[in-house]
Design an enzyme around this catalytic site. Structure first.
Site, PDB file in Angstrom:
ATOM      1  CG  ASN A 189      -4.935   2.886  -5.719  1.00 22.52           C
ATOM      2  OD1 ASN A 189      -5.068   1.673  -5.878  1.00 22.52           O
ATOM      3  ND2 ASN A 189      -3.939   3.414  -5.022  1.00 22.52           N
ATOM      4  NE  ARG A 235      -1.029   1.373  -7.347  1.00 25.18           N
ATOM      5  CZ  ARG A 235      -0.850   0.850  -6.148  1.00 25.18           C
ATOM      6  NH1 ARG A 235      -1.798   0.928  -5.245  1.00 25.18           N
ATOM      7  NH2 ARG A 235       0.281   0.275  -5.848  1.00 25.18           N
ATOM      8  CG  HIS A 285       6.435   1.631  -4.904  1.00 24.47           C
ATOM      9  ND1 HIS A 285       7.348   1.082  -4.026  1.00 24.47           N
ATOM     10  CD2 HIS A 285       5.257   1.645  -4.252  1.00 24.47           C
ATOM     11  CE1 HIS A 285       6.737   0.770  -2.902  1.00 24.47           C
ATOM     12  NE2 HIS A 285       5.460   1.100  -3.006  1.00 24.47           N
ATOM     13  NE  ARG A 340       4.411  -5.031   1.703  1.00 24.86           N
ATOM     14  CZ  ARG A 340       4.231  -4.149   0.722  1.00 24.86           C
ATOM     15  NH1 ARG A 340       5.109  -4.061  -0.261  1.00 24.86           N
ATOM     16  NH2 ARG A 340       3.184  -3.375   0.725  1.00 24.86           N
ATOM     17  CD  GLU A 350       2.285   6.047  -6.026  1.00 26.51           C
ATOM     18  OE1 GLU A 350       2.139   6.326  -4.821  1.00 26.51           O
ATOM     19  OE2 GLU A 350       2.440   4.887  -6.430  1.00 26.51           O
TER      20      GLU A 350
END
Ligand code: ADP
Length: 395
Positions: free
Chosen positions: A7, A90, A179, A240, A383
């Site tokens: 990743n 990823r 996601h 965010r 993940e």
């Protein structure tokens, strides 16, 4: 098979070497501060973490250090690089081009590059990592697993924005969602854990981490999700803002004499529960402040939970019902007071929380009472394992 999962970010790179037969992690770690100075964290299963400060001017050098660590005579996890059968990468944005994982050929890399505009912070970094791995392991198959792929089943009514259609035609401005690897993994695991047939199920997944999103998964397919063109839409997150009135951008820019990129930076990095609370983006700090009665921290937690509850409600409407709700990621798996705050809004669905079960952390757990009409559970996401499985399935 041994799969190296990568990743790659702009200055960091996380990795795990997974044996796909046992699904055991053989070694894992990260490279930080690539291009600045450099730090390698490496941990072989069963041993302590090793931290090495070393120059990593480029991603290629960072990956070379990871590979060296993996085959190190004393602490390595494998005897030679030939034992790495595949690399799973990823990739954040696959645009409309990728609805599934894919083998990374030159044509595919060019197609990913065409999506760079849509994720300027992430995709170029992902590509740098892929290219560095290809140079160092030219004969090892590489697979790309996209954050957006799982959401490509969303219908038009869920992904089109209420703006002139030409922006979709010209620039592909639409909702994509992120996601996806986690939403896919958790919805499948949730069905399995509850003994449900995923092909006849309505599941809502709340992936609540620093970045946070909710998705509606009907019969195993995503029908809606809260993030949009970028990961800024939807829930209030660590830093965010999530959904807001777009007029706020112009209003703040004028009042504070800021440029549009400066306002965007505030919405991405200085907003969310951190900006609201003035305490932290981390829910461990927020929980402490909440318990001390800090008013701004209380506001932030309440706004966060309320937004999640509203999204869940809207996805019940989108699917005309729900069988199960799964909480996952850092906050979803660990932060019981936030789960409790969210579930307080969901009594109308016939959900009662089992307060004792809700104390669980990071393990598959049903946290609704047996008589609840909708099952609510904690399902830890993974993940890296999901990327490993996708890689093996493709090869
Ligand atoms: P991301 O992967 O998006 O950076 P995570 O899924 O790691 O985020 O979630 C980070 C959030 O999870 C933080 O707000 C953190 O406070 C919260 N959290 C609460 N308890 C824990 C825990 N025991 N371990 C990790 N994160 C936790």
């Amino acid at each position: 098979m041994n799969v190296l999962v990568i990743n790659c970010g702009s200055s960091s790179l996380k990795y795990q070497l997974i044996n796909s037969d046992t699904e055991n992690v053989l070694a894992k770690g990260l490279c930080e501060r690539i291009g600045i100075d450099g730090r390698l964290v490496y941990q072989k299963a069963g041993l302590d973490k090793e931290i090495t400060e070393a120059d990593m001017p480029t991603h290629k050098q960072a990956i070379q250090m990871v590979l060296d660590a993996l085959v190190n005579e004393k602490t390595g996890a494998i005897a030679s690089l030939a034992e790495i059968d595949a690399v799973g990468h990823r990739v954040v944005h696959g645009g409309e081009k990728f609805a599934a994982s894919t083998i990374l050929t030159d044509e595919v890399l060019a197609a990913i590059e065409e999506c760079n505009d849509l994720a300027p912070l992430h995709n170029p970094a992902n590509l740098i990592g892929i290219n560095a791995c290809k140079e160092l392991m030219p004969n090892t198959p590489m697979v790309g697993v996209f954050d957006t792929a799982f959401h490509q089943t969303m219908p038009k009514k869920a992904y089109l924005y209420g703006i002139p259609y030409e922006y979709y035609e010209k620039y592909k401005v639409r909702r994509y969602g992120f996601h996806g690897t986690s939403h896919s993994f958790v919805s499948k695991r949730c069905a399995e854990f509850l003994g449900m047939d995923i092909n006849h199920s309505k599941i809502i997944v709340a992936h609540l981490g620093n970045g946070a999103s909710v998705s509606a998964v009907k019969d195993g397919k995503c029908v809606d999700t809260s993030m949009g063109l970028t990961p800024l839409e939807g829930l209030v997150m660590g830093t965010r803002s999530g959904d807001l009135d777009p007029s706020i951008l112009e209003f703040i820019a004028q009042k504070e004499n800021l440029t549009l990129p400066e306002v965007m930076d505030i919405l991405n990095k200085k907003s969310g529960v951190q900006g609201m609370s003035r305490v932290s983006s981390d829910f461990r700090d927020l929980e402490a402040a909440y318990d001390e009665g800090n008013e701004l921290a209380i506001n932030a937690c309440e706004v966060f939970a309320y937004r999640v509850a509203k999204y869940i409600g809207s996805y019940v409407a989108a699917m005309n019902g729900v069988d199960a709700i799964a909480f996952t990621a850092g906050i979803g798996e660990n932060t019981s007071f936030i789960r409790a705050m969210i579930l307080e809004y969901l009594g109308y669905l016939g959900i009662t929380m089992d307060a004792e079960a809700n104390k669980a952390r990071g393990v598959d757990t049903i946290i609704s009472t047996p008589d609840s009409k909708v099952k609510v559970c904690i399902i830890p996401t993974n993940e890296e394992l999901a990327i490993c499985r996708e890689t093996v399935a493709l090869l």
